[in-house]
Write a protein that holds these residues in place. Structure first.
Motif, PDB file in Angstrom:
ATOM      1  N   ILE A  33      14.730  -5.096  -3.999  1.00  0.00           N
ATOM      2  CA  ILE A  33      13.343  -5.028  -3.559  1.00  0.00           C
ATOM      3  C   ILE A  33      12.968  -3.588  -3.192  1.00  0.00           C
ATOM      4  N   GLY A  34      11.738  -3.217  -3.516  1.00  0.00           N
ATOM      5  CA  GLY A  34      11.281  -1.881  -3.171  1.00  0.00           C
ATOM      6  C   GLY A  34      11.413  -0.880  -4.300  1.00  0.00           C
ATOM      7  N   ASP A  35      11.695  -1.361  -5.510  1.00  0.00           N
ATOM      8  CA  ASP A  35      11.833  -0.442  -6.642  1.00  0.00           C
ATOM      9  C   ASP A  35      10.532   0.267  -6.987  1.00  0.00           C
ATOM     10  N   GLY A  36       9.417  -0.378  -6.654  1.00  0.00           N
ATOM     11  CA  GLY A  36       8.141   0.302  -6.834  1.00  0.00           C
ATOM     12  C   GLY A  36       7.322  -0.224  -7.983  1.00  0.00           C
ATOM     13  N   LYS A  37       6.217   0.459  -8.215  1.00  0.00           N
ATOM     14  CA  LYS A  37       5.237  -0.028  -9.183  1.00  0.00           C
ATOM     15  C   LYS A  37       4.742   1.098 -10.067  1.00  0.00           C
ATOM     16  N   ILE A  38       4.193   0.686 -11.218  1.00  0.00           N
ATOM     17  CA  ILE A  38       3.561   1.650 -12.119  1.00  0.00           C
ATOM     18  C   ILE A  38       2.108   1.249 -12.297  1.00  0.00           C
ATOM     19  N   ILE A  50      -4.439   1.579  -2.372  1.00  0.00           N
ATOM     20  CA  ILE A  50      -4.171   0.154  -2.513  1.00  0.00           C
ATOM     21  C   ILE A  50      -4.684  -0.298  -3.867  1.00  0.00           C
ATOM     22  N   VAL A  51      -3.870  -0.952  -4.606  1.00  0.00           N
ATOM     23  CA  VAL A  51      -4.342  -1.553  -5.854  1.00  0.00           C
ATOM     24  C   VAL A  51      -4.469  -3.057  -5.610  1.00  0.00           C
ATOM     25  N   VAL A  52      -5.639  -3.582  -5.896  1.00  0.00           N
ATOM     26  CA  VAL A  52      -5.878  -5.010  -5.667  1.00  0.00           C
ATOM     27  C   VAL A  52      -6.206  -5.682  -6.998  1.00  0.00           C
ATOM     28  N   MET A  55       0.852  -1.191   0.000  1.00  0.00           N
ATOM     29  CA  MET A  55       0.000   0.000   0.000  1.00  0.00           C
ATOM     30  C   MET A  55       0.882   1.234   0.000  1.00  0.00           C
ATOM     31  N   THR A  56       0.287   2.345  -0.396  1.00  0.00           N
ATOM     32  CA  THR A  56       1.020   3.602  -0.425  1.00  0.00           C
ATOM     33  C   THR A  56       0.208   4.621   0.354  1.00  0.00           C
ATOM     34  N   VAL A  57       0.885   5.341   1.188  1.00  0.00           N
ATOM     35  CA  VAL A  57       0.210   6.203   2.143  1.00  0.00           C
ATOM     36  C   VAL A  57       0.709   7.626   1.971  1.00  0.00           C
ATOM     37  N   LYS A 104       4.606   7.501   1.455  1.00  0.00           N
ATOM     38  CA  LYS A 104       5.292   6.445   2.198  1.00  0.00           C
ATOM     39  C   LYS A 104       4.754   5.118   1.706  1.00  0.00           C
ATOM     40  N   GLY A 105       5.634   4.150   1.567  1.00  0.00           N
ATOM     41  CA  GLY A 105       5.208   2.862   1.030  1.00  0.00           C
ATOM     42  C   GLY A 105       5.304   1.748   2.041  1.00  0.00           C
ATOM     43  N   TYR A 106       4.421   0.799   1.868  1.00  0.00           N
ATOM     44  CA  TYR A 106       4.490  -0.416   2.660  1.00  0.00           C
ATOM     45  C   TYR A 106       4.454  -1.565   1.675  1.00  0.00           C
ATOM     46  N   GLY A 107       5.378  -2.486   1.785  1.00  0.00           N
ATOM     47  CA  GLY A 107       5.404  -3.596   0.833  1.00  0.00           C
ATOM     48  C   GLY A 107       6.369  -4.654   1.312  1.00  0.00           C
ATOM     49  N   ARG A 108       6.997  -5.296   0.365  1.00  0.00           N
ATOM     50  CA  ARG A 108       7.914  -6.368   0.777  1.00  0.00           C
ATOM     51  C   ARG A 108       9.211  -5.815   1.352  1.00  0.00           C
ATOM     52  N   GLN A 109       9.581  -4.636   0.845  1.00  0.00           N
ATOM     53  CA  GLN A 109      10.805  -4.049   1.375  1.00  0.00           C
ATOM     54  C   GLN A 109      10.650  -3.752   2.866  1.00  0.00           C
ATOM     55  N   GLN A 110      11.624  -4.177   3.623  1.00  0.00           N
ATOM     56  CA  GLN A 110      11.561  -3.943   5.065  1.00  0.00           C
ATOM     57  C   GLN A 110      12.082  -2.547   5.405  1.00  0.00           C
ATOM     58  N   ILE A 155       2.598  -2.519 -13.341  1.00  0.00           N
ATOM     59  CA  ILE A 155       3.939  -3.048 -13.642  1.00  0.00           C
ATOM     60  C   ILE A 155       4.782  -2.993 -12.367  1.00  0.00           C
ATOM     61  N   ARG A 156       5.469  -4.066 -12.078  1.00  0.00           N
ATOM     62  CA  ARG A 156       6.442  -4.034 -10.986  1.00  0.00           C
ATOM     63  C   ARG A 156       7.796  -3.658 -11.600  1.00  0.00           C
ATOM     64  N   ILE A 157       8.327  -2.566 -11.157  1.00  0.00           N
ATOM     65  CA  ILE A 157       9.529  -2.030 -11.813  1.00  0.00           C
ATOM     66  C   ILE A 157      10.718  -2.986 -11.702  1.00  0.00           C
ATOM     67  N   ARG A 158      10.860  -3.601 -10.559  1.00  0.00           N
ATOM     68  CA  ARG A 158      12.021  -4.450 -10.316  1.00  0.00           C
ATOM     69  C   ARG A 158      12.097  -5.628 -11.282  1.00  0.00           C
ATOM     70  N   THR A 159      10.924  -6.223 -11.607  1.00  0.00           N
ATOM     71  CA  THR A 159      10.934  -7.483 -12.367  1.00  0.00           C
ATOM     72  C   THR A 159      10.278  -7.391 -13.744  1.00  0.00           C
TER      73      THR A 159
HETATM   74  N1  LIG Z   1      -0.833  -3.115  -3.975  1.00  0.00           N
HETATM   75  C1  LIG Z   1      -0.230  -1.956  -3.878  1.00  0.00           C
HETATM   76  N2  LIG Z   1      -0.971  -0.823  -3.873  1.00  0.00           N
HETATM   77  C2  LIG Z   1      -0.409   0.383  -3.776  1.00  0.00           C
HETATM   78  N3  LIG Z   1       0.929   0.557  -3.635  1.00  0.00           N
HETATM   79  C3  LIG Z   1       1.720  -0.524  -3.632  1.00  0.00           C
HETATM   80  C4  LIG Z   1       1.196  -1.819  -3.725  1.00  0.00           C
HETATM   81  N4  LIG Z   1       2.204  -2.696  -3.656  1.00  0.00           N
HETATM   82  C5  LIG Z   1       3.344  -1.964  -3.547  1.00  0.00           C
HETATM   83  N5  LIG Z   1       3.056  -0.669  -3.509  1.00  0.00           N
HETATM   84  C6  LIG Z   1       4.038   0.429  -3.408  1.00  0.00           C
HETATM   85  O1  LIG Z   1       5.214   0.034  -4.060  1.00  0.00           O
HETATM   86  C7  LIG Z   1       6.347   0.098  -3.161  1.00  0.00           C
HETATM   87  C8  LIG Z   1       7.328  -1.017  -3.454  1.00  0.00           C
HETATM   88  O2  LIG Z   1       6.743  -2.269  -3.183  1.00  0.00           O
HETATM   89  P1  LIG Z   1       7.586  -3.475  -2.548  1.00  0.00           P
HETATM   90  O3  LIG Z   1       6.652  -4.627  -2.342  1.00  0.00           O
HETATM   91  O4  LIG Z   1       8.330  -2.992  -1.312  1.00  0.00           O
HETATM   92  O5  LIG Z   1       8.723  -3.833  -3.578  1.00  0.00           O
HETATM   93  P2  LIG Z   1       8.675  -4.367  -5.089  1.00  0.00           P
HETATM   94  O6  LIG Z   1       7.793  -3.420  -5.839  1.00  0.00           O
HETATM   95  O7  LIG Z   1      10.104  -4.293  -5.517  1.00  0.00           O
HETATM   96  O8  LIG Z   1       8.120  -5.755  -5.029  1.00  0.00           O
HETATM   97  C9  LIG Z   1       5.726   0.055  -1.792  1.00  0.00           C
HETATM   98  O9  LIG Z   1       6.568   0.706  -0.866  1.00  0.00           O
HETATM   99  C10 LIG Z   1       4.405   0.753  -1.983  1.00  0.00           C
HETATM  100  O10 LIG Z   1       4.562   2.175  -1.925  1.00  0.00           O
END
Ligand SMILES: Nc1ncnc2c1ncn2[C@@H]1O[C@H](COP(=O)(O)OP(=O)(O)O)[C@@H](O)[C@H]1O
Ligand SMILES: Nc1ncnc2c1ncn2[C@@H]1O[C@H](COP(=O)(O)OP(=O)(O)O)[C@@H](O)[C@H]1O
Ligand SMILES: Nc1ncnc2c1ncn2[C@@H]1O[C@H](COP(=O)(O)OP(=O)(O)O)[C@@H](O)[C@H]1O
Lengths: 113, 390, 390, 390, 113, 113
Positions: free
Chosen positions: F87-92, E63-65, E28-30, F34-40, E101-105
């Motif tokens: 990990i934590g590169d983010g999303k589009i 949150i994107v689901v 999630m993003t806050v 601020k993000g919450y995700g897999r990145q610690q 899109i997940r940027i990392r992968t």
């Molecule tokens: N489902 C989601 N909805 C909204 N934001 C998300 C979602 N998943 C990830 N994010 C954002 O993307 C960031 C990176 O995600 P993370 O899981 O840490 O790493 P990665 O994108 O490399 O798998 C998070 O800190 C959060 O801000």
């Protein structure tokens, strides 16, 4: 339901808010953002070196409205009160919202707005 | 004798040092009271005032005030000069504080030269110094003013009044008959600044006794510092009770302004009162601030730091108080001097500021004020990494 | 003789001035350690304490402590009073710091009156002052405590203990057996405050020698200041090594608390040690802080600024240390005084705070604490333009 | 005689206290000049320097510098020590400031020990102290340097030069031939720090006269403080005029650096000039800073606080100035000492820092610099609740 | 895929986050925003003048689901844990997301969540 | 018209912006989140207690583009320049925008971009 996102100049926020309230828009969410566009950033000085701050402070207003009537009212209020005529006045983006919930009452959609 | 010379020199240097703490004191107080977008310029002005006013006094003003460098011989002439020099900037600080958030820096610098080289030295000449107009109608040397309720604070206050009348309020401050509240941006700085000023006051008033080298003068110095402090305490408490009574909240800016009001009020005669009178004088001083701050707003005299209320109102009150509470001091001499200083300082300041304004435009225009004086005049944010909220 | 009177007066005023720097010192330290939403109220409390405690001491406390205004004649009585007055607020500062982020202002103000007018003067009476209970079982005047490890710091510490027991921890601080970390909001202010306190300590301890006007007393003053400083240095270094050893990080709040711990510990006898002993005393002082801070948390005694660890623990340690390291000083007299002060101050403080709490509710409720004491009590943000992060 | 002993002891303690205000002075100045992500570590380093350098000087350095604790007998030896001790940390402060935002803490601490225990004491020995190399080719005791333009400021400057050469610039600072501007994060702290340093300078230079207890020495002290202050004023004004002339803006960081440059420049001989010469010396000092800051950047010698320009350049200028303006002082002795100190301090510092760096890596790597030294070394944000902007 | 935007009271963010994580929402993003609505701002005091701060601090969760299952889980978690029952609890807006899109992968859509 | 919302690591913003500008994207709006995700989150130390800061600072870029050509250009620019591989590169996230207005000129849609 539609969502209006408007990027405006920060010092217009008071005027725009007053105009929106007058137009019957009761709720909005505001946040500070930085904009990059045609408007050039201002230059700052530090220890004998000048540099340009590229991202310009802007305010983003988000409003969700229930129908086209309010949509037009809101757009007009923003257009009218955020305009200075100078570059950087900002943009309005309109998109679709599928569902709205008021957390306090569990009301949905039109009733939640 | 030599030992007295040494002791009084040492003491003057000690007192001077305390007064110099008022330079960061004023700087922090004002930097905390203005909005973040004007902080850098306020700080720049404060540093500039210290530099320019002091140098002007060294090069020109001191001899105007005291006639010659050999004015006295009971302590090192350099120590005496330093102590006197420490006062000068304060007069301009009062002015610059009261017109902050809308004034340009360069014209203020010019005005600083005039105050440091001429206006303030003239007033010192007539009261504490060479007394060049003695036995004329302008002879106000009957004034009893230990450390400057009139000579410093009212002088600064009248100059400020002239400046405010010429410059007008901050843009957007008075709209449709309403006062727009513009909150202080950094309360810890306000507190730090006010407390440094408070400490500086010990040097200001204590040092003004002029000697510590005999039993009597040592007692006088100690009593002076005690009474100075007491008036500050009482001003803080009266400011505190009065705002709490009205608003059921504690407004620290008013408490601190109350303390400063009390300190200004005691400044004319801290060596003369018993140890309880300063409670009354300080408490009234604090109350005057609480009463005057909204009053000046009513007249649309915009003073972001409350300098008129603290320095002008209490400068007058403190000078009168000596006449009221001390038998040997004639209230008429006090009144004469208060009026005398007003009719000298106000018109001269008005004329000087008016002239400077004519050639250099003191007031930043509305757009510049919206963007903040910092970006226009300094090109530098005070807190560039802290995100400014709505 | 006159010259000694003059010198000792001057020196007392110098020392007093340094102590007054502890007013901004405490204010900045505490304002930096609490969350931004409580900063204005912490500052208000600090200013209020200085004003109220000092005035209470002037009007009532001083005569309780010393019997009469003519208590001594070796320096100006006003200077002697000022020096003593400078101590009073410190006792309350210890209390207010330790209960910050959850206490309302008005009841604290009432408690300040009681401490400034009665509790602290009573302890001074029994130790440094008129000694009204001499030759009773409460006679603790055998205590050797130059500048107040027990008289000031333990007194404040016991009062604080009572306050913490009555008020409980900040809401949300201890949840499900875990300690919620609440970080300091402004580290530069913490550092500035601690360093101002450090400088103030030179006046505190140096001035407590009471005279500088003979060769012996001048040496004693210089040694006192040297040893005071050394203990601070050692406390900082031991705090630094111990946190680094355990966490491989540098925790400046602990380093500074270590320094303050060392300073409290040396305060009982800086004039008596050789120049190396303070290294040991200060280092142990610093270590005690590092050890005590998490310990008090274990007992859910919530103390946002570490005042119990700094002032109470090290007040006791410092008082004992004189007995341990100095032959002429009996460790039993020291112990007796430590216990004596505890059994006097703790119950009285408990009773007074309990009573005040009954009528005025010291503790802000959970919602008020969530919103911040500033908005409830002062209606004023400390940093209104800085956007608060998550 | 005794009264002179007393007075000079008291005065040394007074001067020492003012110098200790330079500890928060440097700390606030540097904390304000660096980015928020490096503020906690800069503050930690400043506190650590005071603790470690002073203790090293107490345990080892002092005897190296002055031969023995009985070096003098005209004032309390403890007061004399305290005054000398107050100088030590300043030398390291110059170094740590200039390499901030990229240096790790532990290796800096090690270097602090070496400077406090050996390097600085050695230089003092050769100039002000025991003079162990007298009548060798290294005899630079012909130097006329009242308070350390060379002994303190150049010494620190040469050490810093070595450190900068070894550590390199902050990552990202020089990219593709361009200088990336990294603005100060907190201008009020910068101002507060610089003004505290300014006040500390009164103690630094005034105290270096060594005595106040005769009419002549009292005059010398007062003249010294007057001239010190004047050079600061002139440095500020020249910094101000020059930046304004070039950029039409007021750059307070340059104004304050100009003032500090003027203060460094006057430090070698404030007791020797008439009261007007310091205007020239200070103004040139300020101008040198304005000229040197961009120059060092051109050579990619990255110095976030301008320490090379303020301390090294003006240390040299100030030392030469005494030779130029004072007849009795040979410019060749001055030059010899300048060069002597350079060829001693620079290679030793280079060697020591190089060795420390070899074992402990002084420089934080790019990623650590991006995250900020605070999170890597201290695990603690300076302003955790203030949201950091882009 | 759906996007949930929820405006909630700041002091509820911890609870809501925990509930979301428990419901299996991993990302999630806050952000901090200011809200204007029925809830009245609080009044502040400054130098003898009272004034109202109109925009109230709120927190926005995005949150994107990937599907309706998670959508309902997320909505319920928010509704339940952000509710105080007092005015100003905030709103939930749901809209459509076309592509993720997940940027990392470089993974896309469901896999990217 | 499409809206791109990208959550990236803060220290990549300069690179990404430059790449977008090079790709012909002229406007964008940026904000801190601020993000919450897999990145610690990283652990901090305070007074002898360690704790984890759970929400990690990120930057959000919003770009509205007029057509698929620019959409792909923008996505590629972001993907390429925001990637660290860790990990934590983010999303589009990509979604639909119905209407765009430039406040200064009243131009709409494609012309407004
Ligand atoms: N489902 C989601 N909805 C909204 N934001 C998300 C979602 N998943 C990830 N994010 C954002 O993307 C960031 C990176 O995600 P993370 O899981 O840490 O790493 P990665 O994108 O490399 O798998 C998070 O800190 C959060 O801000
Ligand atoms: N394509 C875009 N996508 C998102 N935000 C944009 C876009 N174009 C402009 N903006 C936002 O609008 C603001 C104003 O745009 P700008 O080009 O400077 O002026 P104008 O709107 O007057 O032509 C920018 O600062 C930016 O925040
Ligand atoms: N139409 C809207 N568009 C966008 N945000 C809204 C809208 N209405 C309310 N909000 C947001 O929701 C918050 C709570 O709304 P409010 O009317 O105060 O209370 P409630 O949701 O309990 O009726 C507001 O502060 C605002 O941020």
């Amino acid at each position: 339901m539609k969502k209006i996102e408007a990027i405006i100049k920060p010092f217009k926020i008071e005027d725009v808010k007053d105009a929106l309230v007058e137009a019957g828009i009761e709720g909005m969410t505001v946040s500070e953002v930085k904009g990059y566009g045609r408007q050039q950033g201002h230059s700052e000085l530090y220890r004998g070196a000048e540099y340009v701050v590229e991202f310009i402070p802007k305010v983003k207003i988000e409003i969700v409205v229930s129908n086209d009537h309010y949509l037009e009212l809101a757009i007009n209020a923003i257009k009218e009160h955020a305009k200075t005529g100078k570059i950087g006045d900002g943009k309005i983006f309109i998109s679709d919202i599928e569902r709205v919930i008021r957390i306090r009452t569990d009301e949905e959609n039109e009733e939640a707005l | 004798m030599e030992i007295q010379y040494v002791l009084d020199t040492f003491f003057a240097l000690f007192a001077m040092t305390l007064i110099i703490f008022m330079v960061p004191g004023f700087a922090m107080l004002e930097a905390g009271l203005v909005r973040t977008k004007n902080v850098t310029s306020v700080l720049t002005v404060n540093v500039m005032i210290y530099a320019i006013a002091s140098l002007s006094f060294l090069l020109i003003g001191y001899e105007i005030a005291f006639g010659s460098w050999e004015y006295q011989s009971k302590m090192s002439q350099w120590a005496f000069f330093l102590f006197q020099m420490a006062f000068v900037g304060k007069v301009v600080n009062i002015v610059s504080g009261g017109v902050s958030e809308r004034s340009r820096i360069l014209p203020l610098a010019l005005f600083t030269i005039v105050v440091g080289a001429f206006i303030y030295p003239l007033i010192v000449n007539l009261t504490w110094g060479a007394n060049s107009l003695s036995e004329t109608v302008f002879d106000i040397s009957g004034l009893s003013d230990l450390a400057g309720s009139t000579v410093i604070h009212s002088t600064g206050g009248w100059s400020l009044l002239a400046a405010i009348l010429i410059m007008g309020p901050r843009s957007g401050r008075y709209r449709e008959g309403k006062v727009k509240v513009i909150p202080a941006s950094n309360i810890p700085l306000v507190t730090l600044g006010a407390l440094l000023l408070w400490i500086g006051w010990f040097g200001f008033n204590g040092g003004s006794v002029g000697s510590i080298s005999t039993k009597e003068s040592a007692d006088a110095v100690a009593l002076t510092i005690l009474n100075t402090n007491t008036a500050g305490l009482a001003g803080a408490i009266s400011g505190w009770l009065l705002t709490y009574y009205r608003y059921k909240k504690f407004d620290i800016t008013m408490i601190l302004n109350g303390a400063l009001g009390g300190l200004v009020a005691i400044t004319a005669g801290p060596d003369k009162y018993d140890i309880y009178t300063p409670i009354l004088i300080g408490a009234i001083g604090g109350a005057l601030v609480i009463w005057a701050v909204p009053l000046f707003d009513k007249f649309k005299m915009d003073d972001p730091v409350g300098a008129l209320s603290v320095h002008l109102v209490n400068g007058i009150w403190g000078t009168l108080a000596v006449g009221i509470f001390i038998d040997k001091v004639s209230i008429w001499s006090q009144l004469k001097a208060i009026v005398g200083v007003a009719v000298i300082v106000f018109p001269i300041s008005y004329f000087v500021i008016y002239t400077i304004n004519h050639f250099f435009t003191l007031r930043a225009n509305d757009e510049e004020q919206f963007d903040g004086i910092d970006s226009v005049e300094c090109g530098m944010d005070a807190y560039p990494e802290f995100r400014r909220g709505l």
